[in-house]
Design a protein around this motif. Structure first.
Motif, PDB file in Angstrom:
ATOM      1  N   ALA A  41       1.036  -1.302  -0.271  1.00  0.00           N
ATOM      2  CA  ALA A  41       0.039   0.041  -0.120  1.00  0.00           C
ATOM      3  C   ALA A  41       0.885   1.176  -0.124  1.00  0.00           C
ATOM      4  O   ALA A  41       0.704   2.299  -0.819  1.00  0.00           O
ATOM      5  CB  ALA A  41      -0.890   0.124   1.113  1.00  0.00           C
ATOM      6  N   VAL A  42       1.974   1.368   0.893  1.00  0.00           N
ATOM      7  CA  VAL A  42       2.673   2.427   0.961  1.00  0.00           C
ATOM      8  C   VAL A  42       3.456   2.663  -0.431  1.00  0.00           C
ATOM      9  O   VAL A  42       3.431   3.800  -0.938  1.00  0.00           O
ATOM     10  CB  VAL A  42       3.654   2.253   2.235  1.00  0.00           C
ATOM     11  CG1 VAL A  42       4.678   3.410   1.909  1.00  0.00           C
ATOM     12  CG2 VAL A  42       2.935   2.354   3.549  1.00  0.00           C
ATOM     13  N   THR A  43       4.290   1.609  -0.953  1.00  0.00           N
ATOM     14  CA  THR A  43       4.755   1.709  -2.239  1.00  0.00           C
ATOM     15  C   THR A  43       3.970   2.168  -3.197  1.00  0.00           C
ATOM     16  O   THR A  43       4.427   3.182  -4.152  1.00  0.00           O
ATOM     17  CB  THR A  43       5.501   0.329  -2.548  1.00  0.00           C
ATOM     18  OG1 THR A  43       6.137   0.034  -1.382  1.00  0.00           O
ATOM     19  CG2 THR A  43       6.067   0.459  -3.895  1.00  0.00           C
ATOM     20  N   THR A  44       2.749   1.623  -3.227  1.00  0.00           N
ATOM     21  CA  THR A  44       1.845   2.078  -4.461  1.00  0.00           C
ATOM     22  C   THR A  44       1.396   3.540  -4.064  1.00  0.00           C
ATOM     23  O   THR A  44       1.134   4.103  -5.229  1.00  0.00           O
ATOM     24  CB  THR A  44       0.366   1.062  -4.367  1.00  0.00           C
ATOM     25  OG1 THR A  44       0.915  -0.299  -4.372  1.00  0.00           O
ATOM     26  CG2 THR A  44      -0.397   1.579  -5.395  1.00  0.00           C
ATOM     27  N   ILE A  45       1.203   4.039  -2.867  1.00  0.00           N
ATOM     28  CA  ILE A  45       0.713   5.372  -2.767  1.00  0.00           C
ATOM     29  C   ILE A  45       2.018   6.259  -3.471  1.00  0.00           C
ATOM     30  O   ILE A  45       1.783   7.234  -4.059  1.00  0.00           O
ATOM     31  CB  ILE A  45       0.753   5.664  -1.293  1.00  0.00           C
ATOM     32  CG1 ILE A  45      -0.744   5.077  -1.056  1.00  0.00           C
ATOM     33  CG2 ILE A  45       0.496   7.288  -1.139  1.00  0.00           C
ATOM     34  CD1 ILE A  45      -0.927   5.138   0.544  1.00  0.00           C
ATOM     35  N   VAL A  46       3.204   5.849  -3.140  1.00  0.00           N
ATOM     36  CA  VAL A  46       4.404   6.808  -3.473  1.00  0.00           C
ATOM     37  C   VAL A  46       4.667   6.627  -5.091  1.00  0.00           C
ATOM     38  O   VAL A  46       5.060   7.535  -5.789  1.00  0.00           O
ATOM     39  CB  VAL A  46       5.615   6.223  -2.581  1.00  0.00           C
ATOM     40  CG1 VAL A  46       6.851   7.213  -3.256  1.00  0.00           C
ATOM     41  CG2 VAL A  46       5.472   6.549  -1.206  1.00  0.00           C
ATOM     42  N   ASN A  47       4.544   5.319  -5.501  1.00  0.00           N
ATOM     43  CA  ASN A  47       4.684   4.703  -6.861  1.00  0.00           C
ATOM     44  C   ASN A  47       3.441   4.184  -7.435  1.00  0.00           C
ATOM     45  O   ASN A  47       3.618   2.918  -7.436  1.00  0.00           O
ATOM     46  CB  ASN A  47       6.007   4.216  -7.031  1.00  0.00           C
ATOM     47  CG  ASN A  47       6.467   3.951  -8.594  1.00  0.00           C
ATOM     48  OD1 ASN A  47       5.637   4.204  -9.560  1.00  0.00           O
ATOM     49  ND2 ASN A  47       7.617   3.790  -8.740  1.00  0.00           N
TER      50      ASN A  47
END
Length: 346
Positions: A41-47
């Motif tokens: 989730a965090v990675t998808t939000i950033v990228n």
């Protein structure tokens, strides 16, 4: 009832995982799964491109090999042992697959898989027999066989490499074929994890592994065939490493003498992070598989977030230490709770 009969009955009872273990497994797996979901989730939000179709496919394919290896390693670790030779076994099986296709191009793919699994099982059996016969810590024995098997690989392969083009198209297509949008070999890896998990938890032989890992001396006293069970765990680990070697050949472009180098430590890390206690006796292969997916996803996430790849090992090390400390705290709390219950009953 005679004494031997009583011991046999006790042996049947002791092989059932203790209540504390049954209550801990879902929680441990859920926590690792939650960490995986949070990372994604965090990675998808950033990228946002992290979860595009090609990105998801790459993540699943990269996790495939580690999942299969982690499942086999978990069986060994549950018995309070460790197999450091799985990377070398994978390398030998992978190069053997390339060699088989090169020397006998018409070999059926099913035969290739069978040969790879059998080859790995034989090498795993060597590990298990030496560990049980010599009564030497598996860490020492498998560290030795790691180098022996790798030396055999270098002597056999030399500078030779086999490429995916040397294999039939049907074999190379295993890495691109999909089932409901999921790569076929990824589906196979997760099916292996589920099947082995069911066998481990719902059969007497599987429950014996937990009893051995919890207390090997008590397992002997209660009539559990400790030596045979430990050898079986090593055979299963070797067989799955052989299977991973064949899948590796289908997944990547080339195989050579150094294929699989260094994978063993990453696999042990995945197992520990996935909730399998390094001291044995608890955990599950499904948790180990989730741990493998978490580590491979973390590697992809670090690249997607433009973080230096050199942080990967540091983060993995921190996760291992954290997992061991959490396991230790849970064990202490469980022991304390059992003492309180015993005092109350008394």
């Amino acid at each position: 009832m005679s004494a031997p009969a009583a011991e046999q009955g006790a042996a049947r009872r002791i092989t059932v995982p203790p209540r504390s273990l049954r209550s801990r497994i879902p929680t441990r797996e859920a926590s690792v799964l939650a960490a995986l979901v949070l990372l994604v989730a965090v990675t998808t939000i950033v990228n946002p491109r992290f979860l595009d179709p090609q990105g998801v496919e790459d993540l699943l394919l990269n996790a495939t090999i580690f999942v299969v290896l982690a499942v086999g390693q978990a069986l060994v670790v549950i018995t309070r042992n460790v197999d450091l030779s799985v990377g070398s076994i994978l390398g030998l099986a992978a190069f053997g697959t390339g060699s088989l296709f090169h020397s006998a191009p018409g070999t059926p793919i099913v035969v290739v898989f069978a040969v790879g699994i059998l080859f790995g099982a034989v090498l795993g059996a060597v590990n298990g027999l030496i560990v049980t016969a010599a009564k030497v810590p598996a860490l020492v024995i498998t560290l030795g066989t790691l180098y022996i098997y790798r030396g055999v690989s270098y002597a056999w392969a030399g500078g030779t490499q086999y490429f995916i083009g040397d294999a039939p198209d049907a074999f190379g297509n295993l890495a691109v074929q999909e089932v409901l949008g999921i790569p076929l070999i990824a589906v196979a890896a997760f099916v292996v994890a589920i099947v082995v998990g069911l066998v481990l938890y719902f059969t007497r032989a599987g429950r014996d592994l937990y009893a051995i890992g919890s207390d090997p001396d008590a397992a002997v006293l209660f009539g559990i065939p400790v030596g045979r069970r430990v050898v079986t765990a090593f055979i299963a680990s070797g067989a799955l490493a052989g299977l991973a070697g064949v899948l590796y050949t289908a997944r990547f472009n080339s195989v050579g003498a150094d294929t699989g180098t260094g994978l063993e430590l990453q696999v042990v890390a995945a197992v520990v992070i996935g909730g399998v206690a390094i001291f044995g006796g608890s955990g599950s292969v499904v948790g180990a598989a989730i741990g493998a997916v978490l580590l491979t996803t973390m590697t992809g996430a670090i690249a997607a977030l433009n973080v230096s790849k050199f942080w990967t090992q540091a983060i993995v090390g921190a996760l291992i230490i954290g997992a061991i400390l959490i396991d230790r705290l849970i064990s202490l709390r469980t022991a304390k709770r059992l003492l309180v219950e015993e005092d109350r009953i008394a």
